[in-house]
Write a protein that holds these residues in place. Structure first.
Motif, PDB file in Angstrom:
ATOM      1  N   ASN A  26      -7.580 -28.573  -9.014  1.00  0.00           N
ATOM      2  CA  ASN A  26      -7.023 -27.378  -9.657  1.00  0.00           C
ATOM      3  C   ASN A  26      -7.433 -26.113  -8.913  1.00  0.00           C
ATOM      4  OD1 ASN A  26      -5.641 -28.699 -11.718  1.00  0.00           O
ATOM      5  ND2 ASN A  26      -7.363 -28.607 -13.119  1.00  0.00           N
ATOM      6  N   TYR A  67      -1.244 -33.394  -2.232  1.00  0.00           N
ATOM      7  CA  TYR A  67      -0.777 -33.487  -3.627  1.00  0.00           C
ATOM      8  C   TYR A  67      -1.760 -34.313  -4.455  1.00  0.00           C
ATOM      9  CZ  TYR A  67       1.840 -35.318  -7.600  1.00  0.00           C
ATOM     10  OH  TYR A  67       2.218 -35.703  -8.862  1.00  0.00           O
ATOM     11  N   LYS A  68      -2.190 -35.446  -3.921  1.00  0.00           N
ATOM     12  CA  LYS A  68      -3.121 -36.322  -4.636  1.00  0.00           C
ATOM     13  C   LYS A  68      -4.472 -35.645  -4.847  1.00  0.00           C
ATOM     14  CE  LYS A  68      -1.006 -40.623  -3.134  1.00  0.00           C
ATOM     15  NZ  LYS A  68      -1.135 -41.803  -2.271  1.00  0.00           N
ATOM     16  N   LYS A 125      -4.038 -33.084  -7.657  1.00  0.00           N
ATOM     17  CA  LYS A 125      -3.881 -33.733  -8.962  1.00  0.00           C
ATOM     18  C   LYS A 125      -5.123 -34.520  -9.382  1.00  0.00           C
ATOM     19  CE  LYS A 125       0.227 -32.392 -10.034  1.00  0.00           C
ATOM     20  NZ  LYS A 125       0.401 -31.468 -11.145  1.00  0.00           N
ATOM     21  N   LYS A 183      -6.170 -37.284  -8.061  1.00  0.00           N
ATOM     22  CA  LYS A 183      -5.901 -38.720  -7.981  1.00  0.00           C
ATOM     23  C   LYS A 183      -6.742 -39.399  -6.905  1.00  0.00           C
ATOM     24  CE  LYS A 183      -1.231 -38.321  -9.806  1.00  0.00           C
ATOM     25  NZ  LYS A 183      -1.466 -38.935 -11.093  1.00  0.00           N
TER      26      LYS A 183
END
Length: 84
Positions: free
Chosen positions: A22, A50-51, A54, A56
């Motif tokens: 974040n 992106y991962k 997020k 992930k």
């Protein structure tokens, strides 16, 4: 010697990558960079960034440092407000 309880370790394992992701997104957007642009700056693909954003994937401290460098902020500035 103090032992960290397993539930605390699991909570940190889930929460910290999300919070770091974040903060990376917030700083990236402040710099008006797309995920693709930042990913290119750090030598990774957009999907990996992106991962990270997020939560992930759990990135190494080295990768987090490279991202901070690309965003022209200190590592302390990136992770400084995250509580353990």
């Amino acid at each position: 010697m103090k032992y960290i309880e397993e539930h605390k370790i699991l909570e940190l394992k889930q929460r910290i990558p999300v919070e770091i992701g974040n903060r990376i997104r917030i700083f990236r957007e402040k710099k008006k960079l797309s995920q693709t642009e930042l990913a290119m700056m750090i030598g990774k693909d957009r999907q990996y960034l992106y991962k990270i954003e997020k939560g992930k994937v759990t990135s190494s401290i080295f990768t987090i440092s490279v991202i901070a460098c690309a965003l022209d902020i200190s590592l302390a500035e990136l992770i400084g407000e995250i509580k353990v």
